[in-house]
Write a protein that holds these residues in place. Structure first.
Motif, mmCIF file in Angstrom:
data_model
loop_
_atom_site.group_PDB
_atom_site.id
_atom_site.type_symbol
_atom_site.label_atom_id
_atom_site.label_comp_id
_atom_site.label_asym_id
_atom_site.label_seq_id
_atom_site.Cartn_x
_atom_site.Cartn_y
_atom_site.Cartn_z
ATOM 1 N N LEU A 185 0.826 -1.209 0.000
ATOM 2 C CA LEU A 185 0.000 0.000 0.000
ATOM 3 C C LEU A 185 0.856 1.253 0.000
ATOM 4 O O LEU A 185 0.567 2.224 -0.715
ATOM 5 N N LEU A 186 1.917 1.242 0.790
ATOM 6 C CA LEU A 186 2.807 2.408 0.839
ATOM 7 C C LEU A 186 3.505 2.631 -0.502
ATOM 8 O O LEU A 186 3.596 3.771 -0.981
ATOM 9 N N SER A 187 3.993 1.561 -1.112
ATOM 10 C CA SER A 187 4.691 1.717 -2.385
ATOM 11 C C SER A 187 3.749 2.171 -3.496
ATOM 12 O O SER A 187 4.129 2.996 -4.341
ATOM 13 N N LEU A 188 2.512 1.687 -3.500
ATOM 14 C CA LEU A 188 1.548 2.137 -4.506
ATOM 15 C C LEU A 188 1.139 3.590 -4.268
ATOM 16 O O LEU A 188 0.894 4.337 -5.224
ATOM 17 N N ALA A 189 1.066 4.004 -2.995
ATOM 18 C CA ALA A 189 0.775 5.403 -2.701
ATOM 19 C C ALA A 189 1.901 6.312 -3.187
ATOM 20 O O ALA A 189 1.654 7.388 -3.758
ATOM 21 N N VAL A 190 3.140 5.891 -2.981
ATOM 22 C CA VAL A 190 4.279 6.667 -3.477
ATOM 23 C C VAL A 190 4.265 6.718 -5.009
ATOM 24 O O VAL A 190 4.548 7.761 -5.613
ATOM 25 N N ALA A 191 3.916 5.601 -5.646
ATOM 26 C CA ALA A 191 3.850 5.577 -7.112
ATOM 27 C C ALA A 191 2.754 6.507 -7.629
ATOM 28 O O ALA A 191 2.933 7.184 -8.654
ATOM 29 N N THR A 192 1.617 6.568 -6.933
ATOM 30 C CA THR A 192 0.549 7.484 -7.338
ATOM 31 C C THR A 192 0.991 8.934 -7.211
ATOM 32 O O THR A 192 0.721 9.770 -8.085
ATOM 33 N N TRP A 193 1.676 9.255 -6.110
ATOM 34 C CA TRP A 193 2.208 10.612 -5.951
ATOM 35 C C TRP A 193 3.229 10.931 -7.040
ATOM 36 O O TRP A 193 3.249 12.045 -7.588
ATOM 37 N N ALA A 194 4.076 9.966 -7.359
ATOM 38 C CA ALA A 194 5.065 10.179 -8.409
ATOM 39 C C ALA A 194 4.394 10.388 -9.767
ATOM 40 O O ALA A 194 4.877 11.181 -10.591
ATOM 41 N N TYR A 195 3.286 9.689 -10.004
ATOM 42 C CA TYR A 195 2.562 9.880 -11.268
ATOM 43 C C TYR A 195 1.993 11.294 -11.359
ATOM 44 O O TYR A 195 2.098 11.951 -12.400
ATOM 45 N N ARG A 196 1.379 11.770 -10.271
ATOM 46 C CA ARG A 196 0.858 13.133 -10.273
ATOM 47 C C ARG A 196 1.989 14.145 -10.508
ATOM 48 O O ARG A 196 1.833 15.121 -11.247
ATOM 49 N N ARG A 197 3.104 13.909 -9.875
ATOM 50 C CA ARG A 197 4.244 14.819 -10.002
ATOM 51 C C ARG A 197 4.781 14.832 -11.423
ATOM 52 O O ARG A 197 5.125 15.888 -11.960
ATOM 53 N N ALA A 198 4.861 13.658 -12.049
ATOM 54 C CA ALA A 198 5.395 13.578 -13.407
ATOM 55 C C ALA A 198 4.401 14.084 -14.446
ATOM 56 O O ALA A 198 4.795 14.605 -15.486
#
Length: 298
Positions: free
Chosen positions: A282-295
């Motif tokens: 869950l933590l890694s997918l949350a970080v990936a979602t934040w990274a997607y928004r950032r990119a």
């Protein structure tokens, strides 16, 4: 007098041709037949149509998952064969060094989860790195879908490709090292939880890497870490390397699968390992979602 009488007669004629409903009362719009009021803007021809509601998470997730699954089906099957062949080859090599016991369980469990790491971590990091470098994120940014649906859909599609190879590797390793096949049903939990954790890590690496080549390098390094820290027995690793092993998301899936090969597994410890793997996922997918928004906004 005649002029005034003529003027009043003209006013009555003009008034008689104005519709009786032209006052400020309710009117009926000719487009849809709904009653409206003059001056309130409802039913006017110049009013913009309301926007459609934003797509919900789960329907969007299912749509992205099906699209990614159909897109990668042909291209990823040869790579899945390579991942499975690689894991089976590692077990064959380790068979000459490890005879049995806890070391054999660690080799089989680590090699099985290595298939997940190869596809869900390595290939997904390369995919998102290529997507970012080629401007493919602009396409997803224009879709009315939540960012989490894009990340979860792609991660789920890539993790799904690992199921056949992981099962083949676990069965082959159990036969090769003489381990029981009774509790291999644990793979039902190990594959999705390890896949979620490693997919989130791979997506985050691909989205945060400033260049496509760096995303590929990070994916390769992550898979190598899963190979060295997952396949090798934990009690033979130096203490600093053991600490790094505890930080790797796939470690807890490896531990859960390794414990299931015992004659009488401690299911409480297995459930704890799977719970930790789920939290890390869950933590890694949350970080990936934040990274997607950032990119996507850059």
């Amino acid at each position: 007098m005649r002029g005034r009488a003529g003027s009043e007669q003209e006013q009555r004629q003009v008034t008689s041709i104005v519709p009786a409903h032209a006052g400020p009362g309710p009117v009926r719009a000719p487009e849809d037949g709904r009653a409206g009021s003059l001056g309130d803007g409802s039913g006017g021809a110049g009013e913009p149509a309301p926007l459609a509601p934003r797509a919900r998470l789960f329907p969007s997730l299912a749509a992205v998952y099906r699209a990614q699954l159909s897109r990668a089906r042909v291209a990823r099957i040869p790579l899945l064969f390579v991942a499975t062949f690689q894991s089976v080859g590692i077990m064959v090599l380790m068979r000459g060094v490890v005879d049995g016991g806890s070391e054999a369980r660690a080799v089989v469990a680590g090699s099985s989860v290595l298939v997940v790491a190869f596809v869900a971590l390595n290939l997904l990091a390369q995919y998102f790195g290529q997507l970012r470098a080629g401007g493919g994120l602009d396409h997803y940014a224009t879709l009315p879908v939540p960012p989490a649906a894009v990340v979860l859909g792609a991660a789920g599609a890539y993790a799904s490709f690992t199921v056949p190879g992981t099962i083949v590797t676990a069965v082959t390793g159990s036969v090769l090292f003489g381990l029981p096949l009774t509790h291999l049903w644990v793979l039902v939990a190990v594959i999705p939880l390890s896949g979620a954790a490693l997919s989130g890590l791979g997506a985050a690496l691909g989205l945060l890497a400033p260049r496509q080549e760096l995303a590929t390098l990070l994916g390769q390094l992550g898979m190598s870490a899963a190979l060295l820290l997952g396949v090798l027995p934990a009690d033979r690793l130096p203490a600093p390397v053991g600490w790094a092993r505890d930080l790797l998301p796939s470690t807890y899936g490896v531990e859960a699968l390794s414990r299931s090969f015992d004659a009488r597994p401690d299911w409480a410890v297995v459930a704890l390992d799977l719970a930790v793997c789920a939290v890390v996922g869950l933590l890694s997918l949350a970080v990936a979602t934040w990274a997607y928004r950032r990119a996507a906004v850059r």
